[in-house]
Motif scaffolding. Structure first.
Motif: not given
Length: 384
Positions: A51-59, A86-96, A141-145
């Motif tokens: 969830s925290d990765k933009e498209p590219g080699p790291e993703l 799973g991961g939930l990304v939350v935004a405080a404003s409409e811009g976000s 797809q986000d997970a934890q170990v």
């Protein structure tokens, strides 16, 4: 003593590399100056994130690693408390919210599963969230170990396939045959090897320096708060504010904090995440911890009445371009690197380890390693 591969470092990345190399039939020796998972691996939250990765080699590496966690290592997942929460990304404003939607469009094209969540839908995922949040995005797809268990069990599995693990064994230098690295020197004796893998985490730059090459891995300090155990289901997913994505990609040396909140299998709640470049300073930062607590409460107001039991800190192995260093080093043939994953090392470890084993055995790698090349910083050195 001799081996096909010496792995320097017994954190999660080193353990995964040792496991996949042993699985491929290589004779492996792991040397670790401290204890297993004694560095960054013992100081993280155990996140396996796309969830925290933009498209590219790291993703690409994150998605590949997800397949390894869920397929290659599926039978062992219970050993390290694998939880596909799973991961939930939350935004405080409409811009976000709009920015999240834009990122999600590009992530979906790269193979990430994302569900847009409106303001009214947030509490279906997390009933205790603040009601004033504007919206978000859910990433199944986000997970934890539990990272220390990952390192311990992967090394145990590697030992079952013939690997040796030597803790309290510091690498003090390299064996050389001309320019070629042919093993390591330790206070307990030399270990000859066909290849040496630098998986030394935040100390990877120092290890590379022993071979006369530069790998610009720097420590980036972060704190985590741990609360008292809470009832099951109090917090169901990994939840973080949208600005976390920007903080991860930032090169700013100053303190940055963005709320990341999630529960563990034992019921405690982990609260992060802070980032600052202060070298290896282990001083407790009250402002950093207080800011984390305040921002977590802003997401989950009920946390105001929850007791924090302790806090701990660690150092992420940070590279200036935010990509890990993976593969053979042409400046010192025989030396390989698997380091510089910053805060994504737990999630990316198994993909890194499998790619390293493929390259070491001459197989075609499942991903192109060129973006992670160890000598990609040579231009910076020439300019400097």
């Amino acid at each position: 003593m001799s081996a096909d591969l010496v792995v320097v470092g017994a954190g999660v990345v080193g353990a995964a590399s040792a496991y996949f190399a042993a699985l491929a039939g290589l004779r492996v020796v792991v040397v670790e100056r401290g204890a297993i998972a004694g560095g960054t691996s013992s100081a993280g939250e155990g996140n396996l994130l796309v969830s925290d990765k933009e498209p590219g080699p790291e993703l690409d590496l994150a998605l590949y690693s997800q397949r390894i966690w869920r397929d290659d290592l599926a039978e062992h997942g219970h050993l390290w408390e694998f939880e596909s929460k799973g991961g939930l990304v939350v935004a405080a404003s409409e811009g976000s919210v709009a920015a999240l939607r834009g990122l999600a469009v590009h992530q979906r094209r790269a193979g990430v599963e994302v569900h847009d969540v409106g303001r009214a839908g947030l509490r279906d995922y997390e009933p205790h969230l603040d009601g004033l949040l504007a919206g978000g995005a859910f990433y199944p797809q986000d997970a934890q170990v539990q990272p220390m268990l990952v390192a311990a069990h992967l090394l145990r599995l590697a030992r079952e396939r013939g690997a040796q693990v030597r803790t309290r064994t510091e690498v003090t230098g390299f064996l050389r045959d001309g320019a070629r690295v042919t093993g390591v020197r330790t206070p307990g004796g030399d270990v000859a090897a066909g290849a040496v893998l630098n998986a030394a985490g935040t100390w990877a730059g120092d290890v590379a320096g022993l071979a006369g090459v530069r790998v610009p891995v720097l420590p980036r300090r972060g704190f985590i708060l741990v609360t008292q155990p809470m009832p099951p289901g109090t917090i169901r997913h990994k939840v973080y504010a949208a600005e976390y994505v920007g903080d991860v990609a930032s090169s700013d040396a100053a303190l940055q904090t963005s709320p990341v909140v999630e529960a563990t299998a034992g019921g405690t709640i982990l609260i992060g995440a802070s980032r600052e470049r202060v070298g290896f300073d282990r001083t407790m930062s009250v402002p950093a911890v207080a800011t984390l607590a305040a921002k977590a409460i802003a997401l989950f107001p009920m946390l105001r009445d929850v007791r924090a039991m302790r806090t701990y800190l660690g150092f992420r192995p940070y590279c200036p371009d935010h990509l890990p260093v993976i593969g053979p080093d042409p400046r010192a043939p025989g030396l390989w690197h698997a380091c510089g994953h910053e805060g994504a090392g737990i999630g990316l470890s198994v993909g890194t380890g499998k790619l390293i084993s493929q390259a070491l055995t001459g197989a075609a790698t499942d991903l192109d390693l060129t973006p992670f090349a160890p000598d990609r910083f040579a231009h910076e050195e020439a300019v400097a």
